[in-house]
Scaffold this motif. Structure first.
Motif, PDB file in Angstrom:
ATOM      1  N   ASN A 150       0.820  -1.214   0.000  1.00  0.00           N
ATOM      2  CA  ASN A 150       0.000   0.000   0.000  1.00  0.00           C
ATOM      3  C   ASN A 150       0.852   1.261   0.000  1.00  0.00           C
ATOM      4  O   ASN A 150       0.487   2.272  -0.617  1.00  0.00           O
ATOM      5  N   LYS A 181      -3.666  -4.193  -6.208  1.00  0.00           N
ATOM      6  CA  LYS A 181      -4.883  -4.502  -5.450  1.00  0.00           C
ATOM      7  C   LYS A 181      -4.615  -5.773  -4.654  1.00  0.00           C
ATOM      8  O   LYS A 181      -4.359  -6.828  -5.236  1.00  0.00           O
ATOM      9  N   ARG A 205      -5.222  -0.770   2.194  1.00  0.00           N
ATOM     10  CA  ARG A 205      -6.308  -1.440   1.466  1.00  0.00           C
ATOM     11  C   ARG A 205      -5.984  -2.916   1.222  1.00  0.00           C
ATOM     12  O   ARG A 205      -4.895  -3.257   0.781  1.00  0.00           O
ATOM     13  N   TYR A 206      -6.952  -3.761   1.499  1.00  0.00           N
ATOM     14  CA  TYR A 206      -6.883  -5.180   1.155  1.00  0.00           C
ATOM     15  C   TYR A 206      -8.285  -5.740   1.289  1.00  0.00           C
ATOM     16  O   TYR A 206      -9.148  -5.158   1.956  1.00  0.00           O
ATOM     17  N   TYR A 230      -3.495  -7.559  -9.539  1.00  0.00           N
ATOM     18  CA  TYR A 230      -3.824  -8.111  -8.233  1.00  0.00           C
ATOM     19  C   TYR A 230      -2.602  -8.796  -7.624  1.00  0.00           C
ATOM     20  O   TYR A 230      -1.788  -9.406  -8.325  1.00  0.00           O
TER      21      TYR A 230
END
Length: 312
Positions: A183, A190, A213-214, A228
Motif C-alpha cells: 500500500n 490490489k 487497502r486489502y 492483483y
C-alpha cells in the motif's frame, strides 16, 4: 555470578530451573513464558502462559480452546515474577506483540531475544535495545554473508510485474507487513488476502496498526488481469504450483525459498549479521549464548572480547 545452567534445553524445550518455567517450549508444559505467537515458539496446550495481549489473541485464533488454560498478560516494561525470577517484556520488533524476555535473578540479568529484527516495520512495535549481563540471542542469520536488503526496495520490484501475482508469505507477521508495504510503495496493486490471514489482520487493525487497502480473495477478481496481488500462506502457495496467468513469488529472507531466479522478494523478519553485531556492541554483555542457528561465527568474531557459547 552468571549461572551456566540458568537456562538449558531438555525434551520440552528451553527450561529455567530457577523460575520453573520454559521459554517458548516445544511441547506443552506447566508454565510457559512465550515471546511471540509463531507456531515454532507458541505451541498449544500449555497450562499457564505468560505473554503479551497480542500474542494471546493470535494463539486463540490459531488454537481456539486448546490455546492454553491460564493466560497471564503483561505489557512491555511491566515487571512480574515467575518463581524466583523477575521478568520484563521488551519489544522485539519481530511481529505484533513479540517480546524479548529480560530475566533477573540474584543480581544477574539474562535477556532472551526470541526472534527479533531491527529493520523498520510499521506493523509492529519497534525493537528496543536493553542491557543485560547475558544475551541469549537467536542466530538464525548469524553468518557474515547474511545481510538483508532494504524491504522497501524489495517491494518496489512488484511495480515492474504487470500481471497478477500469487505471493506466498507466512500468515502471521510477514503477510501484514507486506500488505502495508504494498500500500505504501506499490499503491496501484490490489491486495487480495487468503481467508486464514484475514482474522490475523483484524488483530493488527484493532491494535491500531493500519495496513491499508486489502480485501478477501474472490476467484472472479483474480481471473482478471488487473495487477492483483493474492497473498496466501505457504500450504496454499505450494498447492498452486501449476497456476497459470500469474507470477509466483515467495517472500522470505531465505534465498533457497525464492521460486523465481529472475524475480525475488527477499524480506526477512529476523536480524541479519550486522544487526546482531550492533545489538551485542550496544549491550556489551559479559556473555552471549546463541540458539536457533549457528553460533560459531559469533564465537570467532568475539573470541578476544566476549565469551560466546551455543545452547542449541
Amino acid at each position: 555470578m552468571i549461572l551456566d545452567d540458568f537456562v538449558h534445553f531438555n525434551a520440552n524445550g528451553l527450561y529455567c530451573p530457577y523460575g520453573d518455567f520454559y521459554l517458548d517450549p516445544q511441547q506443552p508444559v506447566k508454565t510457559a513464558v512465550i515471546s511471540h505467537a509463531h507456531g515454532d515458539h507458541a505451541v498449544s496446550g500449555n497450562n499457564e502462559i505468560f505473554c503479551t495481549e497480542s500474542t494471546r489473541q493470535f494463539m486463540h485464533i490459531r488454537y481456539g480452546k486448546n490455546a492454553g488454560k491460564v493466560f497471564n498478560i503483561a505489557g512491555y516494561q511491566q515487571k512480574f515474577k515467575v518463581g524466583k525470577v523477575d521478568i520484563t517484556f521488551i519489544p522485539a520488533g519481530h511481529i505484533l506483540g513479540s517480546a524479548q524476555i529480560l530475566m533477573e535473578y540474584e543480581g544477574i540479568s539474562y535477556l532472551y531475544t526470541g526472534d527479533f529484527k531491527l529493520q523498520t516495520d510499521a506493523t509492529c512495535e519497534p525493537y528496543e535495545f536493553a542491557q543485560a549481563d547475558v544475551l541469549i540471542t537467536e542466530s538464525t542469520f548469524a553468518r557474515p554473508e547474511n545481510l538483508h536488503p532494504d524491504p522497501v526496495e524489495e517491494i518496489k520490484k512488484l511495480n515492474d510485474i504487470k500481471i497478477n501475482i500469487l505471493l506466498g508469505a507466512y500468515g502471521l507477521g510477514k503477510s501484514q507487513r507486506i500488505i502495508q508495504l504494498i500500500n505504501a510503495h506499490a499503491p496501484q496493486k490490489k491486495v487480495l488476502v487468503h481467508h486464514r490471514i484475514m482474522p490475523l489482520c483484524k488483530v493488527y487493525e484493532d491494535a491500531d496498526f493500519k495496513l491499508g487497502r486489502y480485501e478477501l480473495y474472490n476467484r472472479k477478481a483474480m481471473k482478471q488481469q488487473d495487477e492483483y496481488v493474492y497473498i496466501v500462506p505457504p500450504f496454499t502457495f505450494d498447492s498452486y504450483f501449476n497456476a497459470v496467468g500469474v507470477k509466483r513469488l515467495f517472500a522470505s529472507g531465505w534465498q533457497h525459498l525464492q521460486v523465481n531466479s529472475q524475480d525475488t522478494l527477499v524480506i526477512s523478519d529476523h536480524a541479519d549479521w550486522n544487526d546482531i553485531l550492533l545489538v551485542i556492541e550496544r549491550m556489551q554483555p559479559k556473555q552471549v549464548w546463541t540458539l536457533h542457528g549457528e553460533g560459531k561465527y559469533l564465537a570467532t568474531h568475539f573470541r578476544n572480547s566476549i565469551f560466546v557459547k551455543t545452547l542449541g
